[in-house]
Scaffold this motif. Structure first.
Motif, PDB file in Angstrom:
ATOM      1  N   UNK A  52      69.159  16.675  42.881  1.00  0.00           N
ATOM      2  CA  UNK A  52      69.265  17.234  44.235  1.00  0.00           C
ATOM      3  C   UNK A  52      68.034  16.908  45.078  1.00  0.00           C
ATOM      4  N   UNK A  53      66.868  16.846  44.452  1.00  0.00           N
ATOM      5  CA  UNK A  53      65.644  16.563  45.193  1.00  0.00           C
ATOM      6  C   UNK A  53      65.466  15.072  45.465  1.00  0.00           C
ATOM      7  N   UNK A  54      65.914  14.265  44.530  1.00  0.00           N
ATOM      8  CA  UNK A  54      65.778  12.802  44.690  1.00  0.00           C
ATOM      9  C   UNK A  54      67.135  12.151  44.428  1.00  0.00           C
ATOM     10  N   UNK A  55      68.099  12.333  45.344  1.00  0.00           N
ATOM     11  CA  UNK A  55      69.447  11.791  45.118  1.00  0.00           C
ATOM     12  C   UNK A  55      69.485  10.266  45.048  1.00  0.00           C
ATOM     13  N   UNK A  56      68.474   9.595  45.582  1.00  0.00           N
ATOM     14  CA  UNK A  56      68.431   8.134  45.522  1.00  0.00           C
ATOM     15  C   UNK A  56      67.254   7.630  44.700  1.00  0.00           C
ATOM     16  N   UNK A  57      66.763   8.485  43.817  1.00  0.00           N
ATOM     17  CA  UNK A  57      65.642   8.086  42.977  1.00  0.00           C
ATOM     18  C   UNK A  57      64.316   8.263  43.696  1.00  0.00           C
ATOM     19  N   UNK A  58      63.255   7.802  43.063  1.00  0.00           N
ATOM     20  CA  UNK A  58      61.921   7.952  43.651  1.00  0.00           C
ATOM     21  C   UNK A  58      60.995   6.869  43.115  1.00  0.00           C
ATOM     22  N   UNK A  59      59.853   6.727  43.790  1.00  0.00           N
ATOM     23  CA  UNK A  59      58.823   5.809  43.330  1.00  0.00           C
ATOM     24  C   UNK A  59      57.701   6.615  42.671  1.00  0.00           C
ATOM     25  N   UNK A  60      57.145   6.053  41.616  1.00  0.00           N
ATOM     26  CA  UNK A  60      56.091   6.733  40.879  1.00  0.00           C
ATOM     27  C   UNK A  60      54.784   6.734  41.664  1.00  0.00           C
ATOM     28  N   UNK A  61      53.842   7.518  41.184  1.00  0.00           N
ATOM     29  CA  UNK A  61      52.484   7.435  41.688  1.00  0.00           C
ATOM     30  C   UNK A  61      51.901   6.089  41.251  1.00  0.00           C
ATOM     31  N   UNK A  62      50.728   5.760  41.767  1.00  0.00           N
ATOM     32  CA  UNK A  62      50.118   4.479  41.434  1.00  0.00           C
ATOM     33  C   UNK A  62      49.633   4.491  39.983  1.00  0.00           C
ATOM     34  N   UNK A  63      50.054   3.496  39.221  1.00  0.00           N
ATOM     35  CA  UNK A  63      49.580   3.309  37.853  1.00  0.00           C
ATOM     36  C   UNK A  63      48.410   2.326  37.871  1.00  0.00           C
ATOM     37  N   UNK A  64      47.439   2.544  37.013  1.00  0.00           N
ATOM     38  CA  UNK A  64      46.270   1.671  36.987  1.00  0.00           C
ATOM     39  C   UNK A  64      46.006   1.154  35.578  1.00  0.00           C
ATOM     40  N   UNK A  65      45.462  -0.032  35.520  1.00  0.00           N
ATOM     41  CA  UNK A  65      44.976  -0.606  34.263  1.00  0.00           C
ATOM     42  C   UNK A  65      43.717  -1.395  34.588  1.00  0.00           C
ATOM     43  N   UNK A  66      42.668  -1.172  33.814  1.00  0.00           N
ATOM     44  CA  UNK A  66      41.383  -1.816  34.061  1.00  0.00           C
ATOM     45  C   UNK A  66      41.201  -3.001  33.124  1.00  0.00           C
ATOM     46  N   UNK A  67      40.649  -4.065  33.673  1.00  0.00           N
ATOM     47  CA  UNK A  67      40.356  -5.271  32.900  1.00  0.00           C
ATOM     48  C   UNK A  67      38.856  -5.516  32.950  1.00  0.00           C
ATOM     49  N   UNK A  68      38.244  -5.625  31.788  1.00  0.00           N
ATOM     50  CA  UNK A  68      36.816  -5.888  31.687  1.00  0.00           C
ATOM     51  C   UNK A  68      36.631  -7.276  31.088  1.00  0.00           C
ATOM     52  N   UNK A  69      35.916  -8.125  31.802  1.00  0.00           N
ATOM     53  CA  UNK A  69      35.722  -9.512  31.363  1.00  0.00           C
ATOM     54  C   UNK A  69      34.241  -9.776  31.141  1.00  0.00           C
ATOM     55  N   UNK A  70      33.890 -10.169  29.930  1.00  0.00           N
ATOM     56  CA  UNK A  70      32.530 -10.573  29.613  1.00  0.00           C
ATOM     57  C   UNK A  70      32.390 -12.060  29.925  1.00  0.00           C
ATOM     58  N   UNK A  71      31.617 -12.384  30.957  1.00  0.00           N
ATOM     59  CA  UNK A  71      31.509 -13.767  31.422  1.00  0.00           C
ATOM     60  C   UNK A  71      30.871 -14.657  30.358  1.00  0.00           C
ATOM     61  N   UNK A  72      29.907 -14.116  29.607  1.00  0.00           N
ATOM     62  CA  UNK A  72      29.169 -14.939  28.645  1.00  0.00           C
ATOM     63  C   UNK A  72      30.046 -15.425  27.500  1.00  0.00           C
ATOM     64  N   UNK A  73      30.847 -14.534  26.928  1.00  0.00           N
ATOM     65  CA  UNK A  73      31.670 -14.943  25.786  1.00  0.00           C
ATOM     66  C   UNK A  73      33.160 -15.028  26.121  1.00  0.00           C
ATOM     67  N   UNK A  74      33.506 -14.874  27.416  1.00  0.00           N
ATOM     68  CA  UNK A  74      34.887 -15.011  27.897  1.00  0.00           C
ATOM     69  C   UNK A  74      35.840 -14.025  27.208  1.00  0.00           C
TER      70      UNK A  74
END
Length: 242
Positions: free
Chosen positions: A168-190
């Motif tokens: 009843x509240x979302x008869x056509x569905x809904x979009x989620x909140x923003x999901x996050x994922x962090x990527x950490x890259x070590x430049x020296x050893x790739x």
């Protein structure tokens, strides 16, 4: 009747004239395609490089965009060219950068720009870079938010999903909140590492994680609610103390 007035010769000369004119008209068309957008419409036709955009799941609660549903003013970078003052929004559910283009009839047309051509773009307080340019060893045509680039690099992937929860509240569905994922890259050893939260990523800095938290406290920043600029400020300050 002179030979050049005979029907067969008239037809022959008409064919020659037609064939001779084809390269000229083709050249005119090519020149127009290169310059017309800037001259007539004030926009580079190299920028308008996608397809008409239509938001998926219209009527669903919420929206699929980064920050807000309304159009935002930002910059787009394509092949070394910066397109400032562009009216854009970023669809997180499809990883699509959308440009509001005003056509010759003065009507606004949303264009989904090609993810293979856009290098990066600025929107709100964020710079997002084409994932293909981060060096991450996975195939992706999405975008990653740049949080820090130096001796190490930190990116954040942002997304939303459509939730097929019909009630009843979302008869056509809904979009989620923003999901996050962090990527950490070590430049020296790739080396690449992936984390589901900022706190989890900071633990990858063994003893250094305490130093980062100290910097956050001194800056009056709460890590759980830190925005992009705050995270960048913390990581920059941390790097400067190394």
């Amino acid at each position: 009747m002179p030979f050049f007035m005979r029907p067969i010769y008239i037809f022959f000369w008409m064919i020659l004239i037609l064939l001779y004119s084809i390269p000229l008209s083709g050249q005119e068309k090519y020149e127009w395609s290169q310059d017309s957008a800037n001259q007539a419409f004030g926009i580079d036709d190299y920028l308008v490089n996608g397809r008409p955009y239509a938001q998926q799941h219209l009527g669903a609660a919420g929206h699929p965009y980064l920050y807000q549903q309304e159009w935002q003013t930002g910059s787009i970078f394509i092949n070394g060219h910066e397109y400032e003052e562009s009216s854009i929004r970023f669809d997180l559910s499809t990883q699509t950068l959308v440009l509001r283009y005003t056509n010759p009839q003065n009507a606004s047309v949303p264009i989904a720009l090609s993810g293979h051509l856009v290098d990066s773009f600025d929107i709100g307080q964020s710079r997002l870079i084409n994932s293909a340019h981060t060096g991450h060893p996975k195939d992706s045509i999405g975008y990653a938010e740049v949080l820090y680039r130096g001796k190490f690099e930190v990116y954040r992937e942002l997304s939303r999903q459509f939730l097929a929860s019909y009630n009843a509240l979302t008869p056509k569905g809904s979009f989620s909140e923003v999901n996050t994922r962090y990527l950490l890259h070590s430049v020296e050893d790739h080396r690449w590492q992936e984390f589901q939260s900022l706190a989890a990523m900071l633990k990858a800095f063994p003893d250094k994680g305490k130093e980062i938290r100290k910097i956050a406290r001194q800056s009056g920043i709460r890590l759980k609610k830190a925005d992009s600029q705050s995270i960048t400020q913390i990581l920059t300050s941390y790097h400067e103390t190394r």
